[in-house]
Design a protein around this motif. Structure first.
Motif, mmCIF file in Angstrom:
data_model
loop_
_atom_site.group_PDB
_atom_site.id
_atom_site.type_symbol
_atom_site.label_atom_id
_atom_site.label_comp_id
_atom_site.label_asym_id
_atom_site.label_seq_id
_atom_site.Cartn_x
_atom_site.Cartn_y
_atom_site.Cartn_z
ATOM 1 N N PRO A 280 47.124 35.814 38.802
ATOM 2 C CA PRO A 280 46.744 35.738 40.338
ATOM 3 C C PRO A 280 45.352 36.805 40.023
ATOM 4 C CG PRO A 280 49.244 36.355 40.703
ATOM 5 C CD PRO A 280 48.800 36.071 39.092
ATOM 6 N N ALA A 281 46.321 37.908 39.158
ATOM 7 C CA ALA A 281 44.489 38.437 39.629
ATOM 8 C C ALA A 281 42.753 38.144 38.159
ATOM 9 C CB ALA A 281 44.261 39.968 38.931
ATOM 10 N N VAL A 282 42.972 37.155 37.840
ATOM 11 C CA VAL A 282 42.801 36.553 36.691
ATOM 12 C C VAL A 282 41.795 35.336 37.567
ATOM 13 C CG1 VAL A 282 41.879 35.570 34.589
ATOM 14 C CG2 VAL A 282 43.220 37.447 35.181
ATOM 15 N N ARG A 283 43.216 34.686 37.879
ATOM 16 C CA ARG A 283 42.863 33.686 39.013
ATOM 17 C C ARG A 283 41.187 33.562 40.040
ATOM 18 N NH1 ARG A 283 47.305 31.462 40.191
ATOM 19 N NH2 ARG A 283 47.213 32.103 41.514
ATOM 20 N N ARG A 284 42.188 34.602 41.237
ATOM 21 C CA ARG A 284 40.906 35.190 42.149
ATOM 22 C C ARG A 284 39.467 35.245 41.468
ATOM 23 N NH1 ARG A 284 46.057 37.370 45.867
ATOM 24 N NH2 ARG A 284 47.460 36.054 45.703
ATOM 25 N N ARG A 285 39.698 36.798 40.190
ATOM 26 C CA ARG A 285 38.306 36.595 40.298
ATOM 27 C C ARG A 285 36.941 35.731 39.908
ATOM 28 N NH1 ARG A 285 40.856 41.336 39.672
ATOM 29 N NH2 ARG A 285 39.909 42.971 39.673
ATOM 30 N N ILE A 286 38.391 34.418 38.851
ATOM 31 C CA ILE A 286 37.508 32.837 38.617
ATOM 32 C C ILE A 286 36.958 32.677 40.588
ATOM 33 C CG2 ILE A 286 37.400 31.412 37.664
ATOM 34 C CD1 ILE A 286 38.817 31.993 36.162
ATOM 35 N N LEU A 287 37.653 32.446 40.683
ATOM 36 C CA LEU A 287 37.583 32.201 42.820
ATOM 37 C C LEU A 287 36.104 32.514 43.033
ATOM 38 C CD1 LEU A 287 41.204 30.766 43.462
ATOM 39 C CD2 LEU A 287 39.580 29.752 42.600
ATOM 40 N N ARG A 288 36.057 33.793 42.957
ATOM 41 C CA ARG A 288 35.602 34.496 43.699
ATOM 42 C C ARG A 288 34.168 34.477 42.946
ATOM 43 N NH1 ARG A 288 33.962 39.458 46.596
ATOM 44 N NH2 ARG A 288 32.624 40.282 45.998
ATOM 45 N N ARG A 289 33.659 35.074 41.596
ATOM 46 C CA ARG A 289 32.443 34.671 41.000
ATOM 47 C C ARG A 289 32.142 32.446 41.622
ATOM 48 N NH1 ARG A 289 33.432 35.352 35.343
ATOM 49 N NH2 ARG A 289 33.502 37.915 35.861
ATOM 50 N N ALA A 290 32.733 31.561 41.610
ATOM 51 C CA ALA A 290 32.508 30.784 41.527
ATOM 52 C C ALA A 290 31.792 30.418 43.321
ATOM 53 C CB ALA A 290 33.932 29.259 41.826
ATOM 54 N N ALA A 291 33.012 31.661 44.216
ATOM 55 C CA ALA A 291 31.954 31.118 45.624
ATOM 56 C C ALA A 291 30.185 32.282 45.680
ATOM 57 C CB ALA A 291 32.963 31.577 46.280
ATOM 58 N N ILE A 292 30.776 32.503 45.037
ATOM 59 C CA ILE A 292 29.331 33.671 44.895
ATOM 60 C C ILE A 292 28.323 33.348 44.351
ATOM 61 C CG2 ILE A 292 27.952 35.650 43.361
ATOM 62 C CD1 ILE A 292 30.749 37.365 44.184
ATOM 63 N N GLU A 293 28.300 32.194 43.360
ATOM 64 C CA GLU A 293 27.493 31.438 42.307
ATOM 65 C C GLU A 293 26.914 29.760 43.433
ATOM 66 O OE1 GLU A 293 29.829 30.011 38.694
ATOM 67 O OE2 GLU A 293 29.246 31.620 37.694
ATOM 68 N N ALA A 294 27.943 29.626 43.760
ATOM 69 C CA ALA A 294 27.452 28.281 45.203
ATOM 70 C C ALA A 294 26.636 28.875 46.274
ATOM 71 C CB ALA A 294 29.025 27.457 45.737
ATOM 72 N N GLY A 295 26.591 30.418 46.507
ATOM 73 C CA GLY A 295 25.925 31.003 47.799
ATOM 74 C C GLY A 295 27.014 31.611 48.277
ATOM 75 N N ALA A 296 27.403 32.044 48.694
ATOM 76 C CA ALA A 296 28.491 32.688 49.403
ATOM 77 C C ALA A 296 27.989 34.783 48.904
ATOM 78 C CB ALA A 296 29.832 33.311 49.030
ATOM 79 N N PRO A 297 27.456 35.334 50.097
ATOM 80 C CA PRO A 297 27.201 36.609 49.795
ATOM 81 C C PRO A 297 28.211 37.307 49.617
ATOM 82 C CG PRO A 297 26.634 35.549 52.030
ATOM 83 C CD PRO A 297 27.379 34.857 51.496
ATOM 84 N N ALA A 298 27.850 38.156 47.740
ATOM 85 C CA ALA A 298 28.587 38.956 47.264
ATOM 86 C C ALA A 298 29.541 39.741 48.550
ATOM 87 C CB ALA A 298 28.588 39.314 46.569
ATOM 88 N N GLY A 299 28.600 40.727 49.397
ATOM 89 C CA GLY A 299 28.499 41.776 50.487
ATOM 90 C C GLY A 299 30.016 41.055 51.592
ATOM 91 N N SER A 300 29.410 39.993 51.568
ATOM 92 C CA SER A 300 30.081 39.070 52.633
ATOM 93 C C SER A 300 31.796 38.123 52.825
ATOM 94 C CB SER A 300 29.559 38.073 53.357
ATOM 95 O OG SER A 300 28.182 38.946 54.151
ATOM 96 N N LEU A 301 31.903 38.146 51.320
ATOM 97 C CA LEU A 301 33.260 37.494 50.247
ATOM 98 C C LEU A 301 34.365 38.859 50.414
ATOM 99 C CD1 LEU A 301 32.929 34.182 50.161
ATOM 100 C CD2 LEU A 301 33.070 35.648 47.438
ATOM 101 N N PHE A 302 35.267 38.607 50.988
ATOM 102 C CA PHE A 302 36.011 39.970 51.543
ATOM 103 C C PHE A 302 37.852 39.139 50.430
ATOM 104 C CE2 PHE A 302 34.209 41.020 55.062
ATOM 105 C CZ PHE A 302 33.424 42.013 54.958
ATOM 106 N N ALA A 303 38.092 39.630 50.382
ATOM 107 C CA ALA A 303 39.908 39.778 50.293
ATOM 108 C C ALA A 303 40.233 38.181 50.740
ATOM 109 C CB ALA A 303 40.610 40.400 49.702
ATOM 110 N N ARG A 304 40.288 38.287 52.386
ATOM 111 C CA ARG A 304 41.315 37.264 53.031
ATOM 112 C C ARG A 304 40.744 35.262 52.396
ATOM 113 N NH1 ARG A 304 37.678 39.628 56.437
ATOM 114 N NH2 ARG A 304 36.181 38.131 57.802
ATOM 115 N N HIS A 305 39.036 35.731 52.293
ATOM 116 C CA HIS A 305 38.640 34.470 52.100
ATOM 117 C C HIS A 305 39.054 34.291 51.148
ATOM 118 C CE1 HIS A 305 35.374 36.114 54.196
ATOM 119 N NE2 HIS A 305 35.335 35.361 55.097
ATOM 120 N N ILE A 306 38.839 34.427 49.516
ATOM 121 C CA ILE A 306 39.912 34.409 48.091
ATOM 122 C C ILE A 306 41.081 33.605 48.092
ATOM 123 C CG2 ILE A 306 40.091 35.134 45.834
ATOM 124 C CD1 ILE A 306 37.167 34.724 46.689
ATOM 125 N N GLU A 307 41.526 35.189 49.298
ATOM 126 C CA GLU A 307 43.173 33.997 49.181
ATOM 127 C C GLU A 307 42.814 32.779 49.983
ATOM 128 O OE1 GLU A 307 44.515 37.497 51.111
ATOM 129 O OE2 GLU A 307 44.648 39.317 50.196
#
Length: 342
Positions: A280-307
């Motif tokens: 899970p820790a590795v998978r969620r990092r990949i998901l977070r990076r994909a969301a940021i690359e798609a245009g989600a601001p890193a500072g507004s992207l919280f753990a609940r979003h990735i969950e």
């Protein structure tokens, strides 16, 4: 007779960082046109006029010339208090009296995104970035102490944002390692005492004592309550936690970076079955990076979003798309996870 122990401690911390900067500067190949790069590196100090940054400015002014380095300073006027422009001018005068050159005050307009503290921080770093580029500075020194680090860890814990938030502030951060924090192993009292014994005037920002600000409440109420309940040493323990968490987070980030290629198909899409097989820790990092690359601001992207996005992989029951900050949408389509702006 040597300097006061507090002065010696801050000078040693700054000297070590300057040695690192100088080594990096001299080991980097020079451009063909030597006019593009100054012969000796310029290091700027970000100075608010408070005890931490004044102690840092004093140590920089003392240590840099001994290494053949140039030292300058920048103070940022946030314009949030009456007379802030005059105070910025006073800080400029104090830095020049220390022998720093160039020195400048830069005024910024603080927005509202993310709350007052985050907005002020964003405006401040944008101004410091611009000053560093304008003066071709090799680095910018910041006066964050061990106490600041402990507060940052507790704020991360309160947000529930995972191990990266618990890792606090890095000693080196920013584009090309621009920002350096020499005082992360020193407490706030050491910096204040260094100013006192050197007769350096300091300004105490009233915002630092204003209970309207979360960090202020934590500093004056939260941490003292923890020390009363748990005993002395809480600040040191939190700072140590930050370093251990940073080491773990760095290792997991590296693992996720290496694993990302293995979970994408030939077209670059994310395959849900392969993502599911990852820890899970590795998978969620990949998901977070994909969301940021798609245009989600890193500072507004919280753990609940990735969950929520993660449940499209681990708890798939035909649920609809997940809306993320920055108008980014994540949805599952035919065994693939699609993350893009909607």
């Amino acid at each position: 007779m040597g300097p006061h122990p507090a002065v010696a401690a801050i000078r040693l911390a700054v000297r070590r960082v300057l040695h690192d900067i100088l080594t990096e500067y001299t080991s980097t190949p020079h451009p063909a046109d030597h006019h593009e790069r100054p012969p000796s590196p310029l290091v700027l100090v970000a100075c608010s006029g408070g005890a931490d940054s004044m102690a840092l400015a004093s140590a920089l002014a003392f240590e840099a010339p001994k290494l053949g380095m140039r030292a300058g300073g920048v103070t940022v006027d946030h314009g949030l208090q009456p007379g802030s422009g005059l105070r910025a001018e006073e800080v400029v005068l104090r830095l020049r009296e220390l022998g720093l050159d160039p020195v400048e005050a830069t005024a910024v307009r603080v927005g509202r995104d993310g709350g007052p503290e985050a907005a002020a921080r964003d405006a401040r770093y944008a101004a410091l970035d611009a000053a560093a580029v304008r003066h071709r500075a090799a680095a910018v020194l910041l006066g964050h102490t061990r106490d600041d680090q402990a507060e940052t860890v507790l704020l991360g814990l309160a947000r529930g944002s995972g191990i990266r938030s618990l890792s606090g502030m890095a000693a080196v951060s920013g584009a090309d390692g621009r920002y350096r924090r020499p005082f992360l192993q020193l407490d706030r009292q050491t910096a204040r005492k260094a100013c006192m014994v050197q007769s350096l005037p300091v300004w105490d920002d009233p915002h630092n004592a204003d209970p309207a600000y979360t960090r202020s409440r934590l500093r004056h109420e939260g941490l003292p309550a923890l020390e009363k309940a748990l005993g002395k040493g809480v600040v040191e323990a939190l700072a140590r936690t930050a370093q251990l968490s940073r080491d773990d987070a760095d290792a997991l980030d590296t693992w996720a970076s290496q694993a990302e290629g293995s979970v994408r198909d030939a077209a670059g899409g994310l395959e849900c079955a392969k993502l599911y097989a990852l820890p899970p820790a590795v998978r969620r990092r990949i998901l977070r990076r994909a969301a940021i690359e798609a245009g989600a601001p890193a500072g507004s992207l919280f753990a609940r979003h990735i969950e929520e996005v993660d449940r499209l992989i681990t708890g798939w029951r035909g649920q609809g798309a997940i809306n993320l900050p920055g108008k980014v949408v994540a949805r599952r389509q035919g065994g693939r996870l699609v993350i893009r702006q909607g």
